[in-house]
Design a protein around this motif. Structure first.
Motif: not given
Length: 736
Positions: A175-190
């Motif tokens: 999981q990649l989080l910013q300030d504890g929020l999951p903003l960077y998953s799925g289609f944008s992960s690459g």
């Protein structure tokens, strides 16, 4: 009788006393300090601050009282209180000169320092972030690549996409989080780690191993939390400009300030890159890129115990790689691949302390990410929009011997792909979770952290109408043993899971060509993980410290989701692929060794990782492809008030390709220097230069990256070494 005497003693002691509040904050950042000790000098009463840096302590009603306030990593303060006129006291603690491993972490939600947290947390602090920003200010890939046990895996020669692998597992398990929020998953992960600039970050927190209890789906290998800076009463205005020998340009600006009630941070960056072909094969090894990022964030402090923040993230990027003559003139026919992407995300957070030992946190994010992949010469286009939201309410209670966290969150995720007849929804996913965690001080030597999460996951594949729902229970534990001031050890483990997804490294590597999105499996991948580490720290003299951390880990992932040829398809290179749940498991195990030696102005670090991976599913056996069994990282840094210079060596061992053959090992080296200056105590600045991979190690020196014609090229799919080679960059930093 003893009980009555004890009660009378307490009653007598209570007479003639009052309770005062003490707020403890960082003298520089003004951030609350959790876990600080407040005690009466010469007495036996004391208290510990909660996550908001607040504590209450009983003191005599009259007369001056002397208090002692201390916290790990800060200088001890003493304060004389005149009573009964004072009922609240505010204390600012100055950071100690030596703060290694003594920063407060946010990912675990307890507000404890690294040393006091039962969960193992690695923190990349502001000083190290500043050093890495000199090497690559455009994105965070350098920060993660040079962390032990983390591999940044490039998935495309053309677009230079990359994902994070922790302890040998595919990027979708982190999981990649910013300030504890999951903003960077799925289609944008690459693209995520290539689009996140590091210059507004306060610290980066890395938790390895299963972390699903607090963060749910995807935290099987671990998580990375990017903690941004908060505004302080001292205004910060900084700028940075950087240029590279490969034709890159980075311009960044950051502003932050707060007063009694309002605070603001504003971060903006412009990053450009010309197409770069160091091996002269007429195909780009770095794509032509232009990206703009804007991140404003507003803070409101209605009371001393409440903070409300709301922010916006906008990123627009266009990156195109391919045949160099086509990229230069646009008149020559040749293969190109363009990735256009736009991200718009909102962030909201409320933190409030009430009833002295209770804190409430409410947070929400909404993100929409659109990406278009175009290969004009082959008449191929892949276009989609992912929309996701995350909402959470949690309560935290701090007591002298125990902490409680309980919370509820809801995560929605949907992917829509435009088609000629209108918009086609590919999938909808809803996850609702309830979690509870307890941290208990069993004794001065032992602290135990236990947690349990229950998630309900519903996935619907709209094209086929298939719907599935699962209820998952995820227990976890971490035990901290303090043998002495020098020796500590942690043992932790738990269950994890990953909700079904179509966004995998294999699909990203193919640019989703010939991938049947409607075949997305609704099965849930589940895991069991275990970590054990031993930490030793000592002083070898008045100005020399040595710290050693040894970690052992193991993870088993059952029934992984894999991309396979659909039944009845047999044409090589054009067969339709589908997502299927494999019959078997993945298993990773290994160790990480981290050694840090500091002598006066000289810092030395040695990191080594051994990662042993196995595939045991369907008809596949052997290691997970493109995972280096051995990796070694050595760096030295010399820093004074005016000069900073560092040298690094990185060894990467053999890896297995997808066809079972082995790659060669390689060594890269880098050197960085920075000169700092101050003008009239008003303008601070520095000049820096960095020689990255100055021995020019490239995969194209070992084998061709592309074959075929300009119109029908065939690219290497297994990328195991740098493709860009030697790059020199330098620039200027200013702070007003």
């Amino acid at each position: 009788m003893k009980f009555i005497l004890y009660f009378l003693l307490l009653t007598t002691t209570a007479l003639g006393q009052q309770t005062i509040g003490v707020g403890v904050r960082h003298a520089d950042t003004k951030q609350p300090i959790a876990g600080a000790t407040v005690r009466v000098v010469g007495g036996n009463t004391g208290s510990i601050t909660d996550s908001t840096g607040f504590a209450r302590i009983s003191v005599p009603n009259t007369g001056p009282v002397r208090l002692k306030i201390s916290a790990v990593g800060f200088e001890t303060a003493a304060e004389t209180v005149m009573l009964p006129s004072v009922d609240t006291l505010q204390i600012a603690l100055k950071p100690a000169e030596e703060e290694l491993d003594e920063v407060t972490v946010t990912t675990t939600r307890t507000g404890r320092t690294v040393a006091d947290e039962p969960t193992r947390v690695e923190v990349i602090d502001g000083e190290e972030l500043d050093e890495k920003a000199n090497m690559q200010p455009g994105n965070i890939s350098m920060i993660l690549r040079e962390s032990t046990g983390i591999q940044v895996q490039q998935t495309s020669v053309m677009s230079a996409n990359a994902t994070i692998r922790i302890q040998g597992l595919d990027g979708r398990y982190t999981q990649l989080l910013q300030d504890g929020l999951p903003l960077y998953s799925g289609f944008s992960s690459g693209l995520s780690i290539m689009q996140i600039p590091p210059l507004n970050l306060r610290q980066v927190e890395v938790l390895k191993g299963c972390q699903s209890t607090l963060y749910g789906s995807g935290a099987i290998a671990g998580l990375v939390n990017l903690v941004t800076k908060d505004p302080t009463r001292e205004r910060e205005l900084s700028f940075m400009g950087n240029g590279t020998s490969a034709g890159g340009l980075d311009l960044n600006g950051y502003y932050a300030h707060r007063n009694e009630k309002i605070g603001l941070t504003l971060y903006a960056t412009r990053n450009t890159q010309r197409a770069f072909d160091p091996n002269r094969d007429n195909f780009s090894d770095l794509p032509q890129t232009s990206r703009t990022t804007v991140q404003p964030k507003l803070f409101w402090y209605p009371t001393e115990t409440t903070t409300v923040s709301a922010g916006l993230i906008w990123v627009g990027e266009d990156r195109t790689g391919g045949y160099m003559p086509t990229l230069r003139t646009e008149n020559t026919a040749g293969f190109t691949e363009e990735n256009q992407s736009n991200r718009l995300a909102t962030q909201f957070r409320l933190d409030s302390r009430f009833r002295n030992d209770w804190s409430l946190t409410v947070k929400n994010s909404y993100s929409t990410f659109r990406r278009t992949i175009t290969q004009p010469i082959q008449n191929y286009r892949f276009d989609g929009v992912q929309q996701s939201s995350f909402s959470e309410v949690s309560a935290f209670r701090h007591r002298p011997k125990t902490d409680w966290i309980v919370g509820l969150n809801v995560w929605t995720d949907a992917f829509r792909q435009p088609v000629s007849a209108g918009n086609q929804m590919i999938y909808n996913q809803l996850t609702a979770g309830l979690f509870v965690q307890n941290t208990l001080m069993l004794s001065e030597q032992f602290s135990l952290e236990t947690g349990l999460r229950t998630d309900w996951v519903q996935t619907r594949i709209d094209a086929t109408g298939r719907t599935s729902a699962r209820l998952l229970a995820l227990p976890r534990f971490s035990l901290l043993y303090r043998a002495s001031e020098r020796w500590t050890s942690r043992l932790g483990g738990g269950l994890g899971y990953k909700a079904p997804t179509i966004f995998t490294e294999d699909a990203e590597r193919l640019s989703f060509r010939n991938v049947d999105l409607t075949s997305m499996s609704t099965g849930v991948e589940q895991s069991l993980g275990l970590n054990w580490d031993v930490n030793y720290r000592t002083e070898l003299g008045d100005e020399t410290t040595l710290s050693i951390n040894q970690l052992f880990f193991a993870t088993r992932l059952n029934n992984p989701l894999v991309l396979s040829t659909m039944p009845g398809e047999s044409t090589p290179g054009s067969a339709l692929l589908s997502f299927q749940t494999a019959n078997g498991f993945l298993f990773t195990r290994g160790l990480e060794t981290n050694i840090r030696l500091v002598h006066k102005a000289i810092h030395g670090f040695l990191g080594y990782s051994l990662i042993d991976t196995h595939r045991r599913y369907d008809n596949l056996t052997g290691p997970i492809p493109l995972t280096a069994r051995h990796r070694l990282y050595l760096t030295t840094l010399y820093e004074t008030e005016r000069v900073k210079t560092g040298f690094e060596v990185f060894y990467t061992g053999q890896q297995q390709r997808s066809d079972g053959s082995s790659t060669r090992s390689y060594v890269t080296m880098g050197y960085m220097a920075e000169w700092k200056w101050v003008i009239a105590n008003v303008l601070k600045g520095s000049l820096f230069i960095n020689f990255e991979n100055f021995t020019d190690v490239r995969q194209s020196r070992f084998e061709p990256l592309v074959s075929g014609s300009a119109l029908q090229p065939v690219f290497v799919t297994d990328i195991y070494a740098p493709t860009d080679g030697r790059i020199i960059n330098g620039g200027l930093k200013l702070r007003l």
